[in-house]
Structures are given as structure tokens and as C-alpha cells.
Design a protein around this motif. Structure first.
Motif, PDB file in Angstrom:
ATOM      1  N   THR A 101       0.821  -1.112   0.035  1.00  0.00           N
ATOM      2  CA  THR A 101       0.082  -0.083  -0.117  1.00  0.00           C
ATOM      3  C   THR A 101       0.999   1.316  -0.075  1.00  0.00           C
ATOM      4  N   VAL A 102       0.191   2.284  -0.276  1.00  0.00           N
ATOM      5  CA  VAL A 102       0.879   3.570  -0.305  1.00  0.00           C
ATOM      6  C   VAL A 102       0.251   4.585   0.241  1.00  0.00           C
ATOM      7  N   PRO A 126      -5.907   2.026  -2.517  1.00  0.00           N
ATOM      8  CA  PRO A 126      -4.338   2.264  -2.185  1.00  0.00           C
ATOM      9  C   PRO A 126      -3.591   0.939  -2.121  1.00  0.00           C
ATOM     10  N   CYS A 129       0.152  -2.056  -5.502  1.00  0.00           N
ATOM     11  CA  CYS A 129       1.109  -1.149  -6.002  1.00  0.00           C
ATOM     12  C   CYS A 129       2.283  -1.785  -6.536  1.00  0.00           C
ATOM     13  N   SER A 132       3.842  -1.558 -10.430  1.00  0.00           N
ATOM     14  CA  SER A 132       2.956  -0.445 -10.960  1.00  0.00           C
ATOM     15  C   SER A 132       2.521  -0.855 -12.222  1.00  0.00           C
ATOM     16  N   THR A 170       2.858   8.678 -11.570  1.00  0.00           N
ATOM     17  CA  THR A 170       2.572   7.692 -10.270  1.00  0.00           C
ATOM     18  C   THR A 170       3.106   8.194  -9.144  1.00  0.00           C
ATOM     19  N   GLN A 175       0.287   7.702  -5.893  1.00  0.00           N
ATOM     20  CA  GLN A 175      -0.134   6.330  -6.410  1.00  0.00           C
ATOM     21  C   GLN A 175       0.766   5.404  -6.201  1.00  0.00           C
ATOM     22  N   HIS A 176       2.077   5.538  -6.186  1.00  0.00           N
ATOM     23  CA  HIS A 176       3.181   4.430  -6.271  1.00  0.00           C
ATOM     24  C   HIS A 176       4.496   5.234  -5.743  1.00  0.00           C
ATOM     25  N   ASP A 180       7.903   0.376  -6.404  1.00  0.00           N
ATOM     26  CA  ASP A 180       6.804   0.130  -7.510  1.00  0.00           C
ATOM     27  C   ASP A 180       7.252   0.296  -8.664  1.00  0.00           C
TER      28      ASP A 180
END
Length: 213
Positions: A101-102, A126, A129, A132, A170, A175-176, A180
């Protein structure tokens, strides 16, 4: 007319992508052990809302690139699509065994860009991940045009720019994280090499028809 329809039938294989996406949705939750790959460098990367634009543009970019490959080179289209789908399956298998998770920022301000970020956050949990998928598919598009005679230098430069902009997005929209992205690039390199080797093997070589006597 039938020949024209038959010529476009391979485009139906693009439906494999949304079909595989069912597994993404199923796995995108925080049940069980959830790991974090956040590093000190990731904590220093700022949240920049404007990067949500290239992040969302990814959908147009990947679809457009696959269509261009189809109209430019059917073999390249097949190789790129098979490699992409193989990569999706690989990602899902990793998510199943190693969920990450992020942490996302608190969105206290308003505006169009923030609303777009909120929309993405609300439609994508989230998790899922590492690696990606945004990065994997974008980097794969870079590999798909490298050394390809059907695409001009200018076009390749545009592909590189768009792909790297999406990859950076990202990180800037949180998001990453860096690992990732690194894992996705490594996966793309491996699968592209394997796919290129496979499609260039004798099993996939189209034999020329002998001239009729």
C-alpha cells in the motif's frame, strides 16, 4: 467487405485487457498482511496535483499505442499485446502473494485538479502497488517502438516523453513509490525480451508461399 471485417478481427483481443482487469478489482483490498515499500526518498517527493492529468491520460496513451501498432505492424501488435497481458497476470500473481500500500495525502484544498485526484482515489484503492501497472505498461510502450522502423524519430521521442511523464506522475500523485516503478520497469524489460525472442522464433515465423508453378 468480409475481408475488411476479417482484417479488423484481431482488435477483439484488446478485450482481454478489461477482462483481466476483473482480477485487479478483486485483489485491490487491504485484507491480510499489507506491506509498505515507502523509502525516505519517497517521503521527500512532493504531492503535485497537476500530474493527475498525465496519470489519467495513461488510458488514452496505452489504447492509442496498441491501435497504432495494429495499423503499422500486426506482428508488433500481437507481441506487445501478449506481453502486456502476460505482465498483467504476473502483477496480479504478485498482488495475491505480496500486497502493498501507499499512504495518500490529505486533500484539504479544492479545484479541478484536486477533484480529479479525489476521483482517482475513490475509484482505486491504495493497494495493488508493487509493481505498478501504470509504469509497466507505459515503459512497455517505450520498448515496443525502440528499433522499430515503422515509427519516426519524432514519434518515438513523443512516446518516450509521454511514457516517462506518466511514470513520474505515479509518484507525484502518490499512487506509487520508487520501488513500485523499479519493479515494473524490470518486469517490462524481462517480458519484452522474452516476448521478442518468442515471436522471432521459428514457431511464429510466417513461411512465404511458394510461387505457383
Amino acid at each position: 467487405m468480409r475481408r475488411k471485417i476479417h482484417a479488423y478481427l484481431p482488435l477483439l483481443w484488446l478485450l482481454a485487457i478489461p477482462a483481466l482487469n476483473i482480477f485487479y478489482v478483486t485483489l485491490n483490498h487491504g485484507g491480510g498482511q499489507v506491506n509498505s515499500l515507502v523509502t525516505d526518498i519517497d517521503r521527500q517527493i512532493p504531492f503535485i496535483p497537476i500530474f493527475i492529468i498525465p496519470y489519467i491520460f495513461w488510458y488514452v496513451f496505452i489504447t492509442g499505442m496498441l491501435l497504432l501498432h495494429f495499423f503499422k505492424d500486426k506482428k508488433s501488435f500481437g507481441q506487445t499485446l501478449v506481453t502486456l497481458c502476460t505482465g498483467l497476470v504476473a502483477c496480479y500473481m504478485i498482488y495475491l502473494q505480496f500486497q502493498t500500500t501507499v499512504p495518500r495525502p490529505q486533500l484539504s484544498s479544492s479545484g479541478v485538479l484536486i477533484h480529479l485526484v479525489e476521483w482517482v482515489y475513490s475509484h482505486d484503492q491504495p493497494f495493488n502497488c508493487f509493481p505498478s501497472i501504470h509504469v509497466f505498461t507505459s515503459y512497455l510502450m517505450i520498448k515496443s517502438v525502440q528499433g522499430h522502423a515503422a515509427f519516426s524519430r519524432t514519434f518515438k521521442a513523443a512516446v518516450y516523453f509521454c511514457a516517462w511523464l506518466i511514470i513520474c506522475s505515479t509518484l507525484f500523485v502518490k499512487q506509487h513509490v520508487l520501488l513500485d516503478a523499479a519493479g515494473a520497469i524490470a518486469l517490462a524489460e524481462i517480458l519484452h525480451f522474452a516476448g521478442k525472442t518468442l515471436f522471432n522464433s521459428k514457431a511464429f515465423t510466417l513461411h512465404k508461399r511458394r510461387p505457383s508453378e
